[in-house]
Design an enzyme around this catalytic site. Structure first.
Site, PDB file in Angstrom:
ATOM      1  NE  ARG A   1     -11.328  -4.883 -14.560  1.00  0.00           N
ATOM      2  CZ  ARG A   1     -12.028  -4.698 -15.579  1.00  0.00           C
ATOM      3  NH1 ARG A   1     -12.237  -3.545 -16.068  1.00  0.00           N
ATOM      4  NH2 ARG A   1     -12.950  -5.799 -16.185  1.00  0.00           N
TER       5      ARG A   1
ATOM      6  CE1 TYR B   1      10.722   0.587  -3.177  1.00  0.00           C
ATOM      7  CE2 TYR B   1       9.662   0.301  -5.319  1.00  0.00           C
ATOM      8  CZ  TYR B   1      10.162  -0.170  -4.163  1.00  0.00           C
ATOM      9  OH  TYR B   1       9.688  -1.443  -3.774  1.00  0.00           O
TER      10      TYR B   1
ATOM     11  CG  ASP C   1       7.358   7.929  -5.416  1.00  0.00           C
ATOM     12  OD1 ASP C   1       6.759   8.386  -4.254  1.00  0.00           O
ATOM     13  OD2 ASP C   1       7.618   6.855  -5.763  1.00  0.00           O
TER      14      ASP C   1
ATOM     15  CE  LYS D   1       6.830   1.007   0.740  1.00  0.00           C
ATOM     16  NZ  LYS D   1       7.613   1.666  -0.386  1.00  0.00           N
TER      17      LYS D   1
HETATM   18  C1  LIG Z   1       7.826   1.500  -1.630  1.00  0.00           C
HETATM   19  C2  LIG Z   1       7.956   2.392  -2.691  1.00  0.00           C
HETATM   20  C3  LIG Z   1       7.303   2.235  -3.948  1.00  0.00           C
HETATM   21  C4  LIG Z   1       6.702   1.434  -4.463  1.00  0.00           C
HETATM   22  O1  LIG Z   1       5.445   0.859  -3.952  1.00  0.00           O
HETATM   23  P1  LIG Z   1       4.770  -0.581  -3.591  1.00  0.00           P
HETATM   24  O2  LIG Z   1       3.856  -0.220  -2.684  1.00  0.00           O
HETATM   25  O3  LIG Z   1       6.019  -1.432  -2.751  1.00  0.00           O
HETATM   26  O4  LIG Z   1       4.353  -1.200  -5.105  1.00  0.00           O
HETATM   27  C5  LIG Z   1       7.586   3.538  -4.780  1.00  0.00           C
HETATM   28  N1  LIG Z   1       8.073   4.676  -4.648  1.00  0.00           N
HETATM   29  C6  LIG Z   1       8.694   4.599  -3.120  1.00  0.00           C
HETATM   30  C7  LIG Z   1       9.443   5.973  -2.948  1.00  0.00           C
HETATM   31  C8  LIG Z   1       8.816   3.571  -2.324  1.00  0.00           C
HETATM   32  O5  LIG Z   1       9.194   3.701  -1.099  1.00  0.00           O
END
Ligand SMILES: *Cc1c(COP(=O)(O)O)cnc(C)c1O
Length: 380
Positions: free
Chosen positions: A47, A99, A173, A198
Site C-alpha cells: 500500500r 466531470y 485535471d 482515459k
Molecule cells: C473519468 C474522469 C475522471 C474520473 O476518473 P475515474 O478514473 O473514472 O475515477 C475525472 N476527471 C475527468 C476529466 C474524467 O474524464
C-alpha cells in the site's frame, strides 16, 4: 530527453538482476527486511510502495514536468486524496463545468465534511478573482472541460490564485489534454490530476488515477495521504498504464488528425447545430487553446438539431462508434452526457444540454468514422 523518449523510458530501467526490458509486475504485498526497521530500498508494504507502481509514478512525474508522481486506484481516488489536504471549513473554488463524478464527490460527500464549494466560470480569469474568499485553500479546474470542452487560461488563473494572500493551491485535471498536449505545472499549477483510465491507459482496459506535483513538501503530504487513505492501484494496473503511456504521443497525434477530419465534416452538416472543439474557429477560447495545447485533442462535443430524442437516435445508430461512457481509448466512443456520464449534475447549475453528443474519437481510419457518423446523423 524529449517527451516521446520519456514516455518509453522514464522511471523504467532494464531489471538489474536479469536484464528484463519491461518493468516486472511485482505481485507482492510485502518485502523481507534486512533487520528490524531496515527495509531494502524503502519497500515495506505494497500500500505504501510497490516497484511497479514506483516506475509508473516516476514516469508520470517526468511526463508532467513534475518532481513527484502518485498513482491511485481511480481518477476519483486521486481527486479525493487531493481534497483531503484540506480541513473542515476550507473553501474550494471549482470550475462550473467539471466531470460529473468530481461534482458528485464535492457536492454529495465532501460537503458533509464541512468543505465549502463554489462553482465559477474559470474560462474568465476575472470571475476566479471575484470568487476567491478568505477561506479558499484550493482552486480546482479542468481544461478542456468535460463535456463542453471549455478552455481556461492556466497561466492567467495561476497568477491570480498565487497573488491571493492565502496562497491557495491550484489543481488542474489534465485528463482530456494529457501531458503530451499540455503541462499545467509548467504554466503555474501546483497539482496535476489524471484519470489514467482515459488517454494515459489508452486501451479501455484499466481504471486508475494520478496526481503529480513539483514541490517536495506538498509531495510529502500527498504521499502520507496516499498511504494513510489507501486508495492505491495494484501492480497489474500500473503495468497496463505504463504500457499504454509508451504510445501516448503517437495516439494523441492520430486522435487529433481524426478529430480534425470529423469536426470539418460535422461543421458543414445540416443536422448539427453547434460544435465544441478547442481548435475550431467557432470556439470562444480557441486562441488560448492554441497557446497552451500542442493540438486540439480527440474529444468533440456537438448539439444535434431536434433535441434529446434526435441525440438518442444518433448515438443508438452508430456502428463503429460504440455507445459507451469513458473516453481516451484507441476505439471511438459516443454518448449523450446529460443521460449518461453527467446524470449527477441534473438540476444543478452544471446541467448539460440534453441534445449534446460527446465523441471520443479513436485511432481507426478516419473515412470509416466519418461514414459512420454520416449514416447515424441521417437518423437524427
Ligand atoms: C473519468 C474522469 C475522471 C474520473 O476518473 P475515474 O478514473 O473514472 O475515477 C475525472 N476527471 C475527468 C476529466 C474524467 O474524464
Amino acid at each position: 530527453m524529449k517527451f516521446e523518449t520519456l514516455a518509453i523510458h522514464a522511471g523504467q530501467e532494464p531489471d538489474p538482476n536479469n536484464g528484463a526490458v519491461m518493468t516486472p509486475v511485482y505481485l507482492t504485498s510485502t518485502y523481507k527486511q534486512d533487520g528490524v526497521g531496515k527495509p531494502r530500498q524503502g519497500y515495506e508494504y505494497s500500500r505504501t510502495l510497490n516497484p511497479t507502481r514506483k516506475a509508473l509514478q516516476d514516469c508520470l512525474a517526468a511526463l508532467e514536468s513534475g518532481s513527484f508522481g502518485l498513482a491511485f486506484a481511480s481518477g476519483l481516488a486521486a481527486t479525493n486524496t487531493v481534497l483531503q489536504l484540506l480541513n473542515a471549513g476550507d473553501h474550494v473554488l471549482a470550475g462550473n463545468d467539471v466531470y460529473g463524478g468530481a461534482f458528485r464527490l464535492f457536492d454529495k460527500i465532501l460537503r458533509r465534511f464541512n468543505l465549502d464549494f463554489t462553482f465559477a466560470d474559470t474560462t474568465d480569469p476575472e470571475s476566479v478573482a471575484e470568487a476567491l474568499t478568505p477561506s479558499t485553500r484550493l482552486v480546482w479546474l479542468e481544461t478542456p472541460t468535460n463535456p463542453y470542452l471549455r478552455i481556461t487560461n492556466i497561466q492567467a488563473v495561476a497568477e491570480i490564485v498565487h497573488a491571493h494572500p492565502n496562497k491557495p493551491l491550484l489543481a488542474v485535471d489534465n485528463t482530456f489534454a494529457t501531458p503530451y498536449l499540455q503541462r499545467p505545472l509548467e504554466l503555474g499549477a501546483d497539482i496535476v490530476v489524471h484519470s489514467m483510465t482515459k488517454y494515459l491507459g489508452g486501451h479501455s482496459d484499466v481504471v486508475g488515477g494520478a496526481a503529480i506535483v513539483k514541490d517536495k513538501e506538498l509531495a510529502d503530504r500527498l504521499y502520507f495521504l496516499q498511504n494513510a487513505v489507501g486508495a492505491v492501484p495494484g501492480p497489474m494496473d500500473c503495468f497496463l498504464v505504463l504500457r499504454g503511456i509508451k504510445t501516448l504521443p503517437l495516439r494523441m497525434e492520430r486522435h487529433y488528425e481524426n478529430a480534425t477530419a470529423i469536426v470539418e465534416f460535422l461543421a458543414s452538416h445540416p443536422k448539427v447545430e453547434k460544435i465544441f472543439y478547442p481548435y475550431h474557429t467557432s470556439h470562444p477560447q480557441q486562441k488560448t487553446a492554441k497557446h497552451q495545447m500542442r493540438n486540439g485533442g480527440g474529444m468533440i462535443s456537438f448539439i444535434v438539431k431536434g433535441g434529446r430524442d434526435a441525440a438518442v437516435r444518433v448515438v443508438e445508430a452508430t456502428k463503429i462508434f460504440a455507445l459507451a461512457e469513458s473516453l481516451g481509448g484507441v476505439e471511438s466512443l459516443i454518448e449523450v452526457p446529460a443521460a449518461m456520464t453527467h446524470l449527477s449534475v441534473v438540476g444543478s447549475p452544471l446541467e448539460v444540454d440534453p441534445a449534446l453528443i460527446r465523441l471520443s474519437v479513436g485511432i481507426e481510419n478516419k473515412d470509416d468514422l466519418i461514414e459512420d457518423m454520416q449514416q447515424a446523423l441521417e437518423k437524427a
